[in-house]
Design an enzyme around this catalytic site. Structure first.
Site, PDB file in Angstrom:
ATOM      1  N   ASP A 307       0.860  -1.175   0.000  1.00 44.83           N
ATOM      2  CA  ASP A 307       0.000   0.000   0.000  1.00 44.83           C
ATOM      3  C   ASP A 307       0.907   1.239   0.000  1.00 44.83           C
ATOM      4  OD1 ASP A 307      -2.131   1.702  -0.071  1.00 44.83           O
ATOM      5  OD2 ASP A 307      -3.196   0.801   1.608  1.00 44.83           O
TER       6      ASP A 307
HETATM    7  C1  BGC Z   1      -5.078   3.218   0.040  1.00 42.15           C
HETATM    8  C2  BGC Z   1      -5.239   2.136  -1.000  1.00 42.15           C
HETATM    9  C3  BGC Z   1      -5.114   2.729  -2.376  1.00 42.15           C
HETATM   10  C4  BGC Z   1      -3.786   3.433  -2.479  1.00 42.15           C
HETATM   11  C5  BGC Z   1      -3.514   4.020  -3.843  1.00 42.15           C
HETATM   12  C6  BGC Z   1      -3.852   4.077  -0.194  1.00 42.15           C
HETATM   13  O1  BGC Z   1      -3.832   5.189   0.618  1.00 42.15           O
HETATM   14  O2  BGC Z   1      -5.025   2.614   1.318  1.00 42.15           O
HETATM   15  O3  BGC Z   1      -6.472   1.482  -0.839  1.00 42.15           O
HETATM   16  O4  BGC Z   1      -5.238   1.727  -3.344  1.00 42.15           O
HETATM   17  O5  BGC Z   1      -3.748   4.479  -1.533  1.00 42.15           O
HETATM   18  O6  BGC Z   1      -4.277   5.136  -4.071  1.00 42.15           O
END
Ligand code: BGC
Length: 767
Positions: A307
């Protein structure tokens, strides 16, 4: 603390999408396949040729090029993966990046791709990803709303449409579906998933993967799915986003892993490691989950992306003191691609050269990513056809599906008769309607968050739809804002109510109260909306509450005093038409809750499939599990949802006469049936649910667990026999010996309209 080297506002970038005209939209067939009766694909979606080609390609790469493939970089970032100021084209041309996030449109994607494919030595295309969560340009209800349809086939279709639209802008990878089980309504991200139940969650996980990825990954409309956030993220302590997660291996296996395994079995090309820690180990450094379970037990052959910045955040967790250690721990645990932290780009080459990370680890990660790129056909067709977007974005068929999806997502929580007569819903023709509330005419809010390239101007609000239908029999008053103390609009609202036959109140949360970093400790209507509702109800007019939220709310006053309540979630582009047809009875609500609605926030986490205690609830005995100031039950339980018609359930019948654990652990099955009758005055759909309970087992089992359901359409007076089958898949659990097995037990089953209903039947499962 080191500033985040790649921090940019990804969502803002994404919202800067190209403006496209709707003119000239061509008919477009959605082409999704029915989820019913479809066997899940094997966990290994890659052919031997793909595996071989990836391995051969990897052998020709320098260490720097291999590390480049493990780096994901946001389009528009100002500092590169090595922490230095960046020329994005130069980075691509030297093979320093394997994936880009959130470019503006197909031509931008093609320009980046040209650098990678024509300038870099290995000519490896980049994989371009973004968060396509509930639609790309055509926006469907938020995922929690979609799950209330209990219709995975619908989600397969909405995901297919999202893929068809997103790929027309060069997006071949989505960070979706979120398959985290969520049992705490305080957690804002409960909105992004399919609710609290692992059985249902697994069905929706697989459906979304099928929809995004289509039948063949190399089809230009196929978009790689990413099952996230692996794993346990939804169990954040106190419902506070990013918080630690601590649960037993048994709960992990029985509750949190099944939707992920279903996604892997459906062939998901990628997984995302979570922000949170699990049993003290951050998810992005967890060898047990990322390698032992995901690769070892499940045979997953795709790749894992971290993530956002979660590799770097290993330092904050306290398991690494510097970026080098963070990179080492993440990559050796099984995180193949670093989203946005830059730590892989900075450190992996020297970690391998110094012998701290075996080159084999990098090789495996590279091959996993290359396999996906090869299977996607990116090497043969790296570029996006820039003309396709004109015919697919917001195509009429997609909009029609958005309307159907919204209708299927609505849950009728309550619809009591008014003064002994008919309920307020459906609203009879000819009535004068007062439409009141801050969500009655707010286009942006209808989209929910993660609205991708959805546009406010695409949305039809409830006010617009009711105005079209009712003309001068509609009286509109905003009444208040979502979050304000000002009562300036109250008098106008009361005046409108007094002039009407029936009042529709459109109230709820702002969309930004759910989603990432949006946990709440109060599950009430924000601002002074309750006060307005109470004032309007005091007029004595029949009130219908249309509730917009991305989570269960605790609304004891509303549940006790408002005769009709419809949960509408955030319905997407077609909010107005879908709501209008439901309020006036052209469509009959059939959605059911996939999350328990509490009576009070203090009950959270609240879910139906609790373990029994040694002291179960027993009115009259104070020394049992209970609260002294509130019931333990939900206000509206999991599986709850009413209809404008009425369904009667016969007794549950087990049609198998003898059951043995030995047989059930191989090919045996237990069959169950019940008859459901539409005894009301309208055709309607019912979601019949099968629940089980096992007693006499080596470990405590939940008081009820969903193990099947059927959504059936019944004509007035029609009866249907629904049949269910229980096999090892449904009956086994992680037992005291850490084995997934069916144990001898007393089995109780219910065919029921919701998790708190139905008549039980029993059978002994002999050894
Ligand atoms: C979120 C994810 C997301 C990623 C990319 C993160 O802050 O937890 O779910 O896919 O950002 O945008």
């Amino acid at each position: 603390m080191r500033a985040h080297s790649l921090t940019i506002d990804r969502r803002r970038l994404f919202r800067g999408a190209a403006v496209l005209t709707l003119a000239g939209l061509l008919a477009f067939a959605v082409g999704a396949q029915s989820a019913q009766g479809q066997a899940t694909a094997p966990a290994k979606p890659f052919s031997a040729q793909v595996e071989k080609r990836a391995a051969e390609m990897r052998k020709k790469m320098t260490l720097e090029e291999k590390v480049g493939q493990l780096v994901q970089f946001p389009n528009g970032g100002t500092r590169g993966p090595d922490g230095k100021g960046i020329d994005q084209n130069e980075l691509l041309a030297r093979g320093g990046v394997g994936s880009l996030m959130s470019p503006s449109d197909a031509s931008a994607v093609n320009a980046f791709q040209k650098q990678a494919v024509e300038k870099s030595r290995m000519k490896i295309p980049v994989i371009v990803g973004t968060d396509v969560i509930h639609g790309f340009r055509t926006i469907f209800p938020v995922p929690l709303g979609l799950s209330a349809s209990w219709n995975p086939d619908l989600v397969e279709k909405t995901s297919r449409v999202a893929a068809v639209e997103a790929t027309s802008e060069g997006i071949r990878w989505t960070f979706s579906p979120m398959v985290d089980i969520a049992r705490d309504a305080r957690w804002g991200r409960i909105m992004e998933g399919a609710g609290e139940d692992p059985y249902l969650g697994a069905q929706f996980a697989a459906a979304a993967v099928r929809g995004y990825q289509g039948k063949d990954l190399s089809d230009p409309t196929s978009m790689i799915a990413c099952a996230k956030h692996f794993v346990g993220y939804g169990g954040a302590e106190s419902g506070r986003d990013y918080n630690l997660v601590d649960m037993s291996e048994r709960t992990l296996r029985d509750v949190y892993l099944p939707p992920f395994q279903a996604a892997a079995d459906a062939g998901a090309g990628s997984f995302m490691s979570a922000f949170s820690s699990l049993q003290g180990v951050p998810a992005s450094a967890n060898h047990h989950t990322l390698t032992d379970i995901l690769r070892g037990e499940w045979g997953f052959r795709g790749f894992v992306v971290s993530d956002w910045d979660s590799v770097n955040e290993l330092i904050n967790h306290g398991v690494a003191l510097d970026g080098e250690t963070a990179a080492r721990k993440a990559v050796t645990a099984g995180v193949d691609m670093d989203m946005g932290s830059g730590r892989y780009g900075e450190n992996l080459v020297k970690l391998v050269r110094s012998g701290k990370v075996p080159e084999r680890v990098v090789d495996e990660a590279v091959e996993r990513i290359l396999r996906v790129k090869i299977a996607m056909g990116l090497f043969e067709h790296p570029y996006t056809d820039e003309t396709r977007r004109q015919t697919v974005l917001f195509a009429p068929e997609h909009v029609a599906l958005a309307r159907r999806a919204a209708v299927e997502s609505f849950v009728l929580l309550k619809n009591d008769p008014i003064a002994g007569g008919a309920p307020a819903l459906p609203i009879a023709e000819g009535k004068t309607v007062a439409l009141i509330g801050p969500l009655a005419d707010n286009a942006g809010e209808m989209l929910g968050v993660w609205e991708c390239r959805g546009r406010d101007s695409d949305v039809i609000t409830l006010r617009q739809s009711l105005a079209d239908r009712l003309k001068d029999k509609l009286i509109y008053a905003k009444g208040t804002e979502i979050e304000t103390d000002s009562e300036a609009g109250f008098s106008g609202a009361l005046e409108a109510a007094n002039r009407a036959d029936v009042v529709v109140m459109a109230l709820g949360e702002t969309r930004r109260m759910t989603g990432e970093a949006a946990s709440r400790t109060k599950l009430v209507l924000p601002g002074n909306q309750l006060k307005l509702l109470q004032a309007v109800a005091a007029t004595g007019k029949p009130v219908v509450l249309v509730l917009f939220s991305g989570r269960p709310l605790a609304l004891p006053w509303e549940a006790a005093h408002i005769p009709s309540i419809l949960e509408a979630w955030y319905p997407g582009d077609q909010a107005g038409p879908a709501l209008a047809s439901t309020l006036f009875g052209e469509t009959n609500p059939a959605g059911k809750l996939t999350v328990s609605f509490p009576r009070a926030v203090g009950q959270e986490p609240l879910y139906y499939s609790i373990m029994n205690t040694g002291r179960p609830v027993n009115p009259g005995n104070p020394y049992v599990t209970r609260y002294i100031d509130e019931l333990t039950t939900a206000q509206f339980p999991f599986g709850w949802g009413l209809s404008y018609t009425k369904f009667d359930y016969s007794a549950t019948k087990i049609t198998t006469t003898a059951a043995r654990a030995k047989d059930l652990n191989t090919t045996g099955a237990i069959t169950i049936e019940a008859t459901i009758t539409n005894s009301g005055a309208r055709p309607g759909e019912e979601i019949a649910q099968l629940y089980i309970r096992e007693r006499g087992t080596s470990v405590v089992r939940p008081v009820r667990e969903l193990k099947g359901y059927q959504k059936i359409l019944l004509k007035v007076g029609e009866s249907r026999l629904v049949k269910f089958t229980l096999t090892k898949k449904e009956l086994s659990f992680w037992n005291i010996d850490s084995k997934q097995t069916v144990e001898p037990c007393e089995l109780t089953v219910w065919v029921a309209p919701h998790s708190d209903g139905g008549q039980p039947a029993q059978i002994t499962i002999a050894p």
